[in-house]
Write a protein that holds these residues in place. Sequence first.
Motif, PDB file in Angstrom:
ATOM      1  N   ALA A  39      -9.189 -21.243 -35.474  1.00 27.71           N
ATOM      2  CA  ALA A  39      -7.820 -20.865 -35.834  1.00 27.71           C
ATOM      3  C   ALA A  39      -7.557 -21.097 -37.310  1.00 27.71           C
ATOM      4  O   ALA A  39      -6.844 -20.323 -37.954  1.00 27.71           O
ATOM      5  N   SER A  40      -8.132 -22.182 -37.872  1.00 26.14           N
ATOM      6  CA  SER A  40      -7.898 -22.485 -39.291  1.00 26.14           C
ATOM      7  C   SER A  40      -8.483 -21.436 -40.203  1.00 26.14           C
ATOM      8  O   SER A  40      -8.083 -21.330 -41.367  1.00 26.14           O
ATOM      9  N   HIS A  41      -9.438 -20.635 -39.703  1.00 24.96           N
ATOM     10  CA  HIS A  41     -10.041 -19.562 -40.486  1.00 24.96           C
ATOM     11  C   HIS A  41      -9.504 -18.201 -40.093  1.00 24.96           C
ATOM     12  O   HIS A  41     -10.046 -17.166 -40.507  1.00 24.96           O
ATOM     13  N   GLY A  42      -8.438 -18.181 -39.292  1.00 24.98           N
ATOM     14  CA  GLY A  42      -7.831 -16.913 -38.896  1.00 24.98           C
ATOM     15  C   GLY A  42      -8.711 -16.126 -37.964  1.00 24.98           C
ATOM     16  O   GLY A  42      -8.551 -14.908 -37.842  1.00 24.98           O
ATOM     17  N   GLY A  43      -9.648 -16.785 -37.298  1.00 27.78           N
ATOM     18  CA  GLY A  43     -10.582 -16.111 -36.403  1.00 27.78           C
ATOM     19  C   GLY A  43     -11.919 -15.954 -37.088  1.00 27.78           C
ATOM     20  O   GLY A  43     -12.096 -16.285 -38.269  1.00 27.78           O
ATOM     21  N   VAL A  44     -12.893 -15.460 -36.360  1.00 28.94           N
ATOM     22  CA  VAL A  44     -14.233 -15.260 -36.923  1.00 28.94           C
ATOM     23  C   VAL A  44     -14.691 -13.842 -36.602  1.00 28.94           C
ATOM     24  O   VAL A  44     -14.302 -13.262 -35.577  1.00 28.94           O
ATOM     25  N   TYR A  45     -15.469 -13.315 -37.507  1.00 35.74           N
ATOM     26  CA  TYR A  45     -16.069 -12.000 -37.282  1.00 35.74           C
ATOM     27  C   TYR A  45     -17.484 -12.176 -36.809  1.00 35.74           C
ATOM     28  O   TYR A  45     -18.256 -12.966 -37.369  1.00 35.74           O
ATOM     29  N   VAL A  46     -17.786 -11.495 -35.701  1.00 39.93           N
ATOM     30  CA  VAL A  46     -19.127 -11.562 -35.123  1.00 39.93           C
ATOM     31  C   VAL A  46     -19.622 -10.158 -34.884  1.00 39.93           C
ATOM     32  O   VAL A  46     -18.830  -9.199 -34.757  1.00 39.93           O
ATOM     33  N   PRO A  47     -20.936  -9.967 -34.825  1.00 34.32           N
ATOM     34  CA  PRO A  47     -21.484  -8.623 -34.576  1.00 34.32           C
ATOM     35  C   PRO A  47     -21.056  -8.102 -33.216  1.00 34.32           C
ATOM     36  O   PRO A  47     -20.942  -8.853 -32.247  1.00 34.32           O
ATOM     37  N   ILE A  48     -20.814  -6.808 -33.148  1.00 33.27           N
ATOM     38  CA  ILE A  48     -20.465  -6.170 -31.865  1.00 33.27           C
ATOM     39  C   ILE A  48     -21.768  -5.924 -31.101  1.00 33.27           C
ATOM     40  O   ILE A  48     -22.694  -5.285 -31.607  1.00 33.27           O
TER      41      ILE A  48
END
Length: 558
Positions: A39-48
């Motif tokens: 949450a502190s990073h606004g979420g994370v991006y991961v490969p689809i």
Amino acid sequence: MLSAAVVLMYQDYAYANVLAKHEAVVSVNKDLAYRSWVASHGGVYVPITDKTLPNTYLSHIKNRDVNTSASQQLTLMNPAYTLSQMMKDYSELYGTKGHITSRILMNPKNKPDSWEEKALEDVEITREAVYEKAIIDSEEYFRYLSPLVTEKSCLKCHAFQGYKIGDIRGGVSVSIPMKKFYEEAFSHSVVNASVIIIIYLLGLGVIFYGRRKTREILEDKIKDYEQHIFSLVNIIETRDSYTAGHTQRVAKYSVLIAKEMGFNEEKVDDMYRACMLHDIGKISTPDSILLKPGKLNALEYEIIKEHVVVSYELLSNVDIYKEIAEIVRHHHEHYDGSGYPQGLKGDEIPILSQIMTVADAFDAMTTNRIYKPRKSVKEAIKELNALSSKQFSTQIVNAATIALEDIEIEMSITQRPKSKIERERFAYFYKDQVTGIYNKEYLEFVLAYNHSDEFDMKYASGVYLHSFNQYNKKYGWAEGDKLLKKFAKILDGSGRNDLVFRIYGDDFVILNKQQIEIESYISNLEEVLIDTGITITYRHFDMREKDIKNIHDLEELL
């Protein structure tokens, strides 16, 4: 030890709950820490990928999906979606069920079950974690739900649901299987139980060994003590030589009767010990009464009756004899209430005391007494039955009739003296105090047993002094006694007389085994009486011809 085992088992299973709660708290805190980081990073991006597809519930967010290159496309994973994905993997690997839930859903998969619904209601009120054990798919779990508090970073995805910072937005739920904790508790309990059993068995061994040694020491002490007590009884019987062996015989007869009546071994043992000590109180009886071979007068009889009370007091003050003291106390009570010391009657008298009373009487009947020859066993049993329901219990007399009918009585049992010393002690009570020769009571005794080999006197002579009263009046009683003593000394010192008796004030009797010529030494006696005014007459006869059996027969002849 059993209580300790139960307590330890209870503690082990209680500790299983503590461990489960601890693991649940750690698991939830780990999940919340991970969620907080995301949450502190606004979420994370991961490969689809096929496993991580774009979150349809974030489609309203611009740049949800981004391309990093021609061959790679990333999608935004919000904290809840990321945590759910991780919980799913963790559950498959370790069996711990994790779940993010809320009462206002954005993802239907986060719908709370019934327990979580109730827990969320409590959390909204208390803002504290909720936990308890519950059943999931027939298996027991420890369930724990920690509240999710809305933070600023949460509003990026959940503002449209109406949450504000600080609101309880739901909770993180975890369910820990209790099976592994119970198995661990069981293993621990088995170890504890094994240790307790080993300690218990060792303790039992020590206790049994200690009790056995203590019992042996106590039995030895009791045996030594009883040997001293029985020695004291023997001393009393030695003191009263005419009843030697009486206690052993009474004990023997009492035990036979008790066994015939079906008493157990413990009661029979009490019977024996009570009999062995039943006359211990005679230690307080004066010799002048205890050793008196003749009949007792009323006062002497009252004094000797006190021996049962003294016996009771002595025994009741010793712990090992308290139980038998009451038996001894009442062994002279009569069934009809005419006995002593309390005049008890019937069933008021202890049953073992009643048995001893019968045995005591049986021994008296079958022992030679001073004025009464012993009875045969058959005659004694007949007399017991004659006194049944009067002096003795009918039940006990019936048992004695069976138990004693074949008993062999030692023929040598007698109250009469056997040795020279015993005769002297015996005669002490039968000596005339003035002259020192035998008295009338001893003459009566000798005549009663004259048929035995011990005496077998065949001839009797009577010597009479006349006008002795005038001598006493003229010279006084003291001078009269001196003259009687001098006369008796000459009469007894002729060397031809077996037994000499003073039967009345100035009458004498001589008993002989061999016929004598009494005229041959009457002259010696007459010399003593010169100038005294006293004269002598005498008579002599064969006792067998006159059939003299008692002093009455003799008095009629003299």
